[in-house]
Design an enzyme around this catalytic site. Sequence first.
Site, PDB file in Angstrom:
ATOM      1  N   TRP A   1      14.506  -4.698 -19.503  1.00 42.60           N
ATOM      2  CA  TRP A   1      13.920  -5.553 -18.466  1.00 42.60           C
ATOM      3  C   TRP A   1      13.762  -6.917 -19.131  1.00 42.60           C
ATOM      4  O   TRP A   1      12.947  -7.084 -20.034  1.00 42.60           O
ATOM      5  CB  TRP A   1      12.573  -5.014 -18.020  1.00 42.60           C
ATOM      6  CG  TRP A   1      11.982  -5.721 -16.843  1.00 42.60           C
ATOM      7  CD1 TRP A   1      12.369  -5.593 -15.545  1.00 42.60           C
ATOM      8  CD2 TRP A   1      10.887  -6.636 -16.835  1.00 42.60           C
ATOM      9  NE1 TRP A   1      11.580  -6.383 -14.745  1.00 42.60           N
ATOM     10  CE2 TRP A   1      10.663  -7.028 -15.510  1.00 42.60           C
ATOM     11  CE3 TRP A   1      10.074  -7.168 -17.836  1.00 42.60           C
ATOM     12  CZ2 TRP A   1       9.672  -7.922 -15.138  1.00 42.60           C
ATOM     13  CZ3 TRP A   1       9.074  -8.054 -17.473  1.00 42.60           C
ATOM     14  CH2 TRP A   1       8.882  -8.418 -16.137  1.00 42.60           C
TER      15      TRP A   1
ATOM     16  N   LYS B   1       7.900  -0.653 -14.196  1.00 45.94           N
ATOM     17  CA  LYS B   1       6.760   0.255 -14.127  1.00 45.94           C
ATOM     18  C   LYS B   1       5.591  -0.206 -14.981  1.00 45.94           C
ATOM     19  O   LYS B   1       4.456  -0.194 -14.554  1.00 45.94           O
ATOM     20  CB  LYS B   1       7.200   1.652 -14.545  1.00 45.94           C
ATOM     21  CG  LYS B   1       6.111   2.716 -14.416  1.00 45.94           C
ATOM     22  CD  LYS B   1       5.756   2.953 -12.968  1.00 45.94           C
ATOM     23  CE  LYS B   1       4.615   3.922 -12.795  1.00 45.94           C
ATOM     24  NZ  LYS B   1       4.072   3.843 -11.422  1.00 45.94           N
TER      25      LYS B   1
ATOM     26  N   CYS C   1      10.879  -2.613 -21.891  1.00 46.27           N
ATOM     27  CA  CYS C   1      12.148  -1.919 -21.970  1.00 46.27           C
ATOM     28  C   CYS C   1      11.877  -0.483 -22.389  1.00 46.27           C
ATOM     29  O   CYS C   1      10.743  -0.138 -22.719  1.00 46.27           O
ATOM     30  CB  CYS C   1      13.035  -2.544 -23.050  1.00 46.27           C
ATOM     31  SG  CYS C   1      13.186  -4.325 -22.904  1.00 46.27           S
TER      32      CYS C   1
ATOM     33  N   GLU D   1       5.816  -4.514  -1.917  1.00 51.20           N
ATOM     34  CA  GLU D   1       6.495  -4.108  -3.139  1.00 51.20           C
ATOM     35  C   GLU D   1       7.774  -3.323  -2.880  1.00 51.20           C
ATOM     36  O   GLU D   1       8.782  -3.537  -3.554  1.00 51.20           O
ATOM     37  CB  GLU D   1       5.488  -3.250  -3.911  1.00 51.20           C
ATOM     38  CG  GLU D   1       5.884  -2.757  -5.237  1.00 51.20           C
ATOM     39  CD  GLU D   1       4.737  -2.002  -5.920  1.00 51.20           C
ATOM     40  OE1 GLU D   1       4.718  -2.020  -7.136  1.00 51.20           O
ATOM     41  OE2 GLU D   1       3.868  -1.417  -5.229  1.00 51.20           O
TER      42      GLU D   1
ATOM     43  N   ARG E   1      11.317   1.868 -16.961  1.00 51.55           N
ATOM     44  CA  ARG E   1      10.726   0.816 -17.796  1.00 51.55           C
ATOM     45  C   ARG E   1      11.507  -0.501 -17.698  1.00 51.55           C
ATOM     46  O   ARG E   1      11.108  -1.514 -18.279  1.00 51.55           O
ATOM     47  CB  ARG E   1      10.691   1.264 -19.258  1.00 51.55           C
ATOM     48  CG  ARG E   1       9.934   2.549 -19.481  1.00 51.55           C
ATOM     49  CD  ARG E   1       9.864   2.869 -20.950  1.00 51.55           C
ATOM     50  NE  ARG E   1       9.185   1.818 -21.673  1.00 51.55           N
ATOM     51  CZ  ARG E   1       7.875   1.697 -21.769  1.00 51.55           C
ATOM     52  NH1 ARG E   1       7.099   2.592 -21.190  1.00 51.55           N
ATOM     53  NH2 ARG E   1       7.342   0.707 -22.448  1.00 51.55           N
TER      54      ARG E   1
ATOM     55  N   HIS F   1     -11.875 -16.543  10.319  1.00 46.26           N
ATOM     56  CA  HIS F   1     -11.953 -17.751   9.492  1.00 46.26           C
ATOM     57  C   HIS F   1     -10.571 -18.296   9.139  1.00 46.26           C
ATOM     58  O   HIS F   1     -10.457 -19.112   8.221  1.00 46.26           O
ATOM     59  CB  HIS F   1     -12.772 -17.465   8.228  1.00 46.26           C
ATOM     60  CG  HIS F   1     -14.179 -17.049   8.536  1.00 46.26           C
ATOM     61  ND1 HIS F   1     -15.111 -17.935   9.047  1.00 46.26           N
ATOM     62  CD2 HIS F   1     -14.801 -15.849   8.458  1.00 46.26           C
ATOM     63  CE1 HIS F   1     -16.256 -17.282   9.249  1.00 46.26           C
ATOM     64  NE2 HIS F   1     -16.089 -16.022   8.901  1.00 46.26           N
TER      65      HIS F   1
ATOM     66  N   GLU G   1      -4.363  -2.581  -0.892  1.00 45.34           N
ATOM     67  CA  GLU G   1      -3.397  -1.666  -1.510  1.00 45.34           C
ATOM     68  C   GLU G   1      -2.262  -1.333  -0.530  1.00 45.34           C
ATOM     69  O   GLU G   1      -1.092  -1.267  -0.915  1.00 45.34           O
ATOM     70  CB  GLU G   1      -4.131  -0.400  -1.991  1.00 45.34           C
ATOM     71  CG  GLU G   1      -3.257   0.706  -2.545  1.00 45.34           C
ATOM     72  CD  GLU G   1      -2.422   0.314  -3.761  1.00 45.34           C
ATOM     73  OE1 GLU G   1      -2.596  -0.793  -4.296  1.00 45.34           O
ATOM     74  OE2 GLU G   1      -1.554   1.122  -4.150  1.00 45.34           O
TER      75      GLU G   1
ATOM     76  N   LYS H   1       1.625  -2.093  -1.362  1.00 50.14           N
ATOM     77  CA  LYS H   1       2.685  -1.071  -1.305  1.00 50.14           C
ATOM     78  C   LYS H   1       3.800  -1.541  -0.380  1.00 50.14           C
ATOM     79  O   LYS H   1       4.976  -1.408  -0.684  1.00 50.14           O
ATOM     80  CB  LYS H   1       2.147   0.269  -0.790  1.00 50.14           C
ATOM     81  CG  LYS H   1       1.277   1.056  -1.711  1.00 50.14           C
ATOM     82  CD  LYS H   1       1.995   1.777  -2.840  1.00 50.14           C
ATOM     83  CE  LYS H   1       2.000   0.931  -4.072  1.00 50.14           C
ATOM     84  NZ  LYS H   1       0.917   1.075  -4.982  1.00 50.14           N
TER      85      LYS H   1
ATOM     86  N   ASN I   1      11.621  -3.105 -27.916  1.00 49.15           N
ATOM     87  CA  ASN I   1      10.822  -3.308 -26.698  1.00 49.15           C
ATOM     88  C   ASN I   1       9.622  -4.144 -27.110  1.00 49.15           C
ATOM     89  O   ASN I   1       8.912  -3.774 -28.042  1.00 49.15           O
ATOM     90  CB  ASN I   1      10.373  -1.939 -26.153  1.00 49.15           C
ATOM     91  CG  ASN I   1       9.310  -2.071 -25.077  1.00 49.15           C
ATOM     92  OD1 ASN I   1       9.298  -3.035 -24.323  1.00 49.15           O
ATOM     93  ND2 ASN I   1       8.415  -1.106 -25.006  1.00 49.15           N
ATOM     94  N   GLY I   2       9.394  -5.273 -26.434  1.00 50.03           N
ATOM     95  CA  GLY I   2       8.254  -6.132 -26.780  1.00 50.03           C
ATOM     96  C   GLY I   2       8.705  -7.571 -26.910  1.00 50.03           C
ATOM     97  O   GLY I   2       9.771  -7.944 -26.400  1.00 50.03           O
TER      98      GLY I   2
HETATM   99  C1  AGP Z   1       1.698  -0.755  -8.369  1.00 46.99           C
HETATM  100  O1  AGP Z   1       2.388  -0.217  -7.305  1.00 46.99           O
HETATM  101  C2  AGP Z   1       2.387  -1.763  -9.124  1.00 46.99           C
HETATM  102  N1  AGP Z   1       3.680  -1.421  -9.504  1.00 46.99           N
HETATM  103  C3  AGP Z   1       1.580  -2.566 -10.130  1.00 46.99           C
HETATM  104  O2  AGP Z   1       0.750  -3.367  -9.352  1.00 46.99           O
HETATM  105  C4  AGP Z   1       0.722  -1.828 -11.176  1.00 46.99           C
HETATM  106  O3  AGP Z   1      -0.339  -1.181 -10.537  1.00 46.99           O
HETATM  107  C5  AGP Z   1       0.202  -2.848 -12.204  1.00 46.99           C
HETATM  108  O4  AGP Z   1       1.282  -3.419 -12.869  1.00 46.99           O
HETATM  109  C6  AGP Z   1      -0.771  -2.247 -13.191  1.00 46.99           C
HETATM  110  O5  AGP Z   1      -0.189  -1.252 -13.968  1.00 46.99           O
HETATM  111  P1  AGP Z   1      -1.064  -0.333 -14.898  1.00 46.99           P
HETATM  112  O6  AGP Z   1      -1.961   0.472 -14.032  1.00 46.99           O
HETATM  113  O7  AGP Z   1      -0.066   0.503 -15.639  1.00 46.99           O
HETATM  114  O8  AGP Z   1      -1.851  -1.226 -15.807  1.00 46.99           O
END
Ligand code: AGP
Length: 586
Positions: A68, A581, A2, A468, A27, A484, A461, A465, A94-95
């Site tokens: 969150w 994030k 959060c 996501e 966040r 395979h 990656e 992307k 937060n936590g």
């Molecule tokens: C990336 O687009 C993602 N949102 C996610 O995979 C992110 O890279 C992952 O949560 C790791 O985050 P960090 O680099 O802050 O540890």
Amino acid sequence: MCGIIGYIGFRSAREVLLRGLKRLEYRGYDSAGVAIVNEGIKIEKRRGYIEKLKVNFDGTLGIGHTRWATHGVPEDRNAHPLTDCHGKIAIVHNGIIENHMELKNELAEKGHKFLSDTDSEVIAHLLEELYEGDLKKAFFRMIKKLKGSFAIAAIHADERRIMAAKMESPLVVGIGDHENFIASDIPAFLEYTNRVMVLKDGEICELTDDFVRIYDFEGNKRDKKVKKVEWSIENAEKSGYEHFMLKEIFEQPRAVDETLHSLFSRNDMNFDFSKVIIVACGTSYHAGLVGKYIMEELLHIPVEVYYASEYRYRPNVRDNALALFITQSGETADTLGAAKKAREEGLLTMAITNVLGSSITNYVEYVLYTHAGPEIGVAATKTFTAQLASLYYFAIQQAKIRGMIGMRRYRELINGLRKIPYKIENTLVRERRIIKEAEKISKKRDIFFIARSINYPIALEGALKMKEISYIHAEGYPAGELKHGPLALISSGVPVIALAPLDRTYEKMLSNIKEVAARGAYVIGISSQDEVEKYVNSWIKVPDVEPIFSPFVNVVVLQLLAYHTARILGREIDKPRNLAKSVTVE
Ligand code: AGP
């Protein structure tokens, strides 16, 4: 996971809190709320985005929260701030409070009434239980009873102060003139002050209009340096781009350049290790996989790459290894847990992170900072290429120190690296071409990304992307693995994005492209080689770079492809569903 904020001073607390929450929205964004002291404590909180808050009161002291959900579904009653039984104390958290059940039972027996399903509410009731006319004293006593991770801010209706504490969740203080701020991240208050103090785990902070005092949990005063933040609030805003993600994609030349510049002055990289273990999550994990290829190529030592969530629970192993943690936020719970374990195993530990003073920096012996600036879009872009820049630089330095490469090759590699920002710029100009492809693939249900060797992680990656932010099913594969199993999924019109740099796997990649084309796939080839055009339905030309550096240009194409596909589909690009994030829970 959060964002929290607190303000004490002379301005409209409503405005400071709401503007700050907006900047912390990355966040978490399933509910939000504020509490302001004004003849008692007034609270407005609800499920949904910050814009839904109807704050028709004001004052000059308050706290706010953007959530969150972890404990308790996103509902109005689970939104923060949370209060004690009489509404005299309000807190934001937060936590995760791990012993909340135990505390809740004890407090309930004493007559406290709980109104939410959150773990956080115990904090407000504990403070109420311990309060004897002084919030500060109650706060010190309360904090010792908590187990878990927390960044907390608390206020009392009859006192002009904010009490805050940090343990494994980020918290920074903004120092103003006759006003002070506390927040999960600097952009929350950067428009008012650029003087900050970064709190460490185990610290408590007392804020009044005129002073900020830091203590440890025992109540001993701590001296803390005030740092000046060099980047402005404009850096943290969209600067005219439709989304933060697009802005951040276009900031990559600068992010890489600034990261490299900060590294060029580092001469403290003489480490003794015979193996590297890279640990990370998500996009940072993909950077780690690229790191494996670079280090094995240049250092000829074994490199293992682990998902942090897997590393945490593996048996302890004795090794002369360097454990390298990659985390842009520096707050990812799995990565922090893994770093803790590596320390217990006695490994040499190092981190690559983008956030100054973030939690990971307290867990490791060495830190390499990327200088990408704040990344707001949930999808990591510029922090990824900045991580790559750090990994390349680190590997090249190690290769030189260990005598694995001569001066000539060293200079060649460093010069190649210096040119990367310019190569990225020349890739970004392909945007219009990429949009055309995005229009086609946005109508598809599945997309495959294939590559070999150092670009295999880039295929992963690209797929991450795409999933996501566009919500289209996407998979990345090493091209040689298709036969395979995954080849069974290739049928007429299925998009296959193939990365084909001119490295030692080039001819093999061409064969793989022909294989999928023969099954009717719609192949988009990404390559610097004109010849590729003959074998694919569509060719996106990327600048020529030495093959070892090809991940930089290829990933930029895939980021733009994912971005524009998601934009065409009208997705919430900067805040994809179910994601946040920084993932500060396991
Ligand atoms: C990336 O687009 C993602 N949102 C996610 O995979 C992110 O890279 C992952 O949560 C790791 O985050 P960090 O680099 O802050 O540890």
